[in-house]
Scaffold this motif. Structure first.
Motif, PDB file in Angstrom:
ATOM      1  N   GLY A 184     -10.181   6.520  -7.703  1.00 44.38           N
ATOM      2  CA  GLY A 184      -9.974   5.075  -7.790  1.00 44.38           C
ATOM      3  C   GLY A 184      -8.957   4.680  -8.839  1.00 44.38           C
ATOM      4  O   GLY A 184      -8.918   3.529  -9.271  1.00 44.38           O
TER       5      GLY A 184
ATOM      6  N   ARG B 218      -4.447   9.900   4.879  1.00 45.19           N
ATOM      7  CA  ARG B 218      -3.289   9.939   3.987  1.00 45.19           C
ATOM      8  C   ARG B 218      -3.207  11.265   3.239  1.00 45.19           C
ATOM      9  O   ARG B 218      -2.132  11.873   3.138  1.00 45.19           O
ATOM     10  N   ASP B 219      -4.336  11.728   2.731  1.00 47.57           N
ATOM     11  CA  ASP B 219      -4.342  12.985   1.982  1.00 47.57           C
ATOM     12  C   ASP B 219      -3.932  14.159   2.863  1.00 47.57           C
ATOM     13  O   ASP B 219      -3.170  15.025   2.442  1.00 47.57           O
TER      14      ASP B 219
ATOM     15  N   ILE C  80      -2.493   3.936  -8.182  1.00 50.64           N
ATOM     16  CA  ILE C  80      -1.513   4.894  -7.645  1.00 50.64           C
ATOM     17  C   ILE C  80      -0.158   4.715  -8.316  1.00 50.64           C
ATOM     18  O   ILE C  80       0.577   5.695  -8.497  1.00 50.64           O
TER      19      ILE C  80
ATOM     20  N   THR D  34       0.860  -1.182   0.000  1.00 49.84           N
ATOM     21  CA  THR D  34       0.000   0.000   0.000  1.00 49.84           C
ATOM     22  C   THR D  34       0.898   1.234   0.000  1.00 49.84           C
ATOM     23  O   THR D  34       2.098   1.141   0.264  1.00 49.84           O
ATOM     24  N   LEU D  35       0.305   2.381  -0.260  1.00 44.61           N
ATOM     25  CA  LEU D  35       1.107   3.602  -0.290  1.00 44.61           C
ATOM     26  C   LEU D  35       1.713   3.898   1.079  1.00 44.61           C
ATOM     27  O   LEU D  35       2.856   4.344   1.171  1.00 44.61           O
ATOM     28  N   GLU D  36       0.963   3.616   2.142  1.00 44.00           N
ATOM     29  CA  GLU D  36       1.483   3.855   3.481  1.00 44.00           C
ATOM     30  C   GLU D  36       2.688   2.970   3.772  1.00 44.00           C
ATOM     31  O   GLU D  36       3.701   3.422   4.318  1.00 44.00           O
TER      32      GLU D  36
ATOM     33  N   VAL E 159      -2.081  12.450  -5.661  1.00 43.26           N
ATOM     34  CA  VAL E 159      -2.410  11.235  -4.911  1.00 43.26           C
ATOM     35  C   VAL E 159      -3.820  11.341  -4.332  1.00 43.26           C
ATOM     36  O   VAL E 159      -4.589  10.373  -4.361  1.00 43.26           O
TER      37      VAL E 159
ATOM     38  N   SER F  93      -6.276  10.899  -7.248  1.00 44.14           N
ATOM     39  CA  SER F  93      -6.297   9.529  -7.760  1.00 44.14           C
ATOM     40  C   SER F  93      -6.949   8.571  -6.775  1.00 44.14           C
ATOM     41  O   SER F  93      -7.614   7.620  -7.180  1.00 44.14           O
ATOM     42  N   SER F  94      -6.763   8.806  -5.472  1.00 46.51           N
ATOM     43  CA  SER F  94      -7.410   7.917  -4.502  1.00 46.51           C
ATOM     44  C   SER F  94      -8.926   8.131  -4.489  1.00 46.51           C
ATOM     45  O   SER F  94      -9.686   7.183  -4.301  1.00 46.51           O
ATOM     46  N   LYS F  95      -9.364   9.376  -4.700  1.00 48.23           N
ATOM     47  CA  LYS F  95     -10.807   9.638  -4.762  1.00 48.23           C
ATOM     48  C   LYS F  95     -11.412   9.071  -6.042  1.00 48.23           C
ATOM     49  O   LYS F  95     -12.543   8.601  -6.055  1.00 48.23           O
TER      50      LYS F  95
END
Length: 164
Positions: free
Chosen positions: A99, A69-70, A102, A35-37, A92, A95-97
């Motif tokens: 979907g 995250r945002d 990433i 994941t990004l995290e 980011v 793109s996360s909103k």
């Protein structure tokens, strides 16, 4: 204040220099399945620069302090004062909103950051001839004139002494 301003500029330059490679590493780790995290944590552990430190702080904000995250990425961009990082954080978030994957966004961001860095370096290189005018005119040219004119001055002085 001047010292802090110099340190701020140096840190910002270090962060902007490390950004393309860091974004590329983030893209690779996200493509590998993290994941990004987790990618932020992995990249910050492997790199040793100011941007890696900021990524570690962002990871701490997400995992320990409960920031989204945002929000954490936006706070990182504000802390660093970098337009490139602000662009990364906003892309980011969007793109996360939306979907979107990433990894592809990160690769595009890395390419764009590399292009912007190259353009900045090119602009600095184009300023060098202008900056060289002063040393050339006031330091080099007098020496050249002295070397070029001194034989004529010596021969004129010898001729004048022969006449009198």
């Amino acid at each position: 204040w001047a010292f802090l301003e110099v340190r701020t500029r140096a840190r910002r330059a270090e962060i902007e220099a490390a950004l393309p490679a860091t974004l590329e590493m983030l893209a690779v780790t996200v493509e590998a399945g993290l994941t990004l995290e987790r990618a932020l944590r992995a990249v910050s552990a492997r790199r040793h620069d100011a941007l890696a430190h900021e990524l570690a702080l962002t990871d701490d904000e997400i995992s320990l302090f409960g920031y989204a995250r945002d929000q954490a990425l936006e706070r990182m961009a504000r802390r660093c004062g970098s337009d490139d990082l602000a662009l990364f954080a906003s892309s980011v978030a969007v793109s996360s909103k939306a979907g979107a994957p990433i990894a592809s966004i990160l690769k595009r961001q890395a390419a764009a950051a590399r292009t912007r860095r190259f353009q900045k370096l090119e602009a600095e290189a184009n300023k060098i001839p202008t900056k060289m005018v002063f040393p050339l005119a006031f330091l080099v040219m007098p020496g050249v004139f002295i070397v070029a004119i001194s034989p004529a001055v010596i021969s004129i002085a010898n001729n004048v002494t022969e006449v009198f």
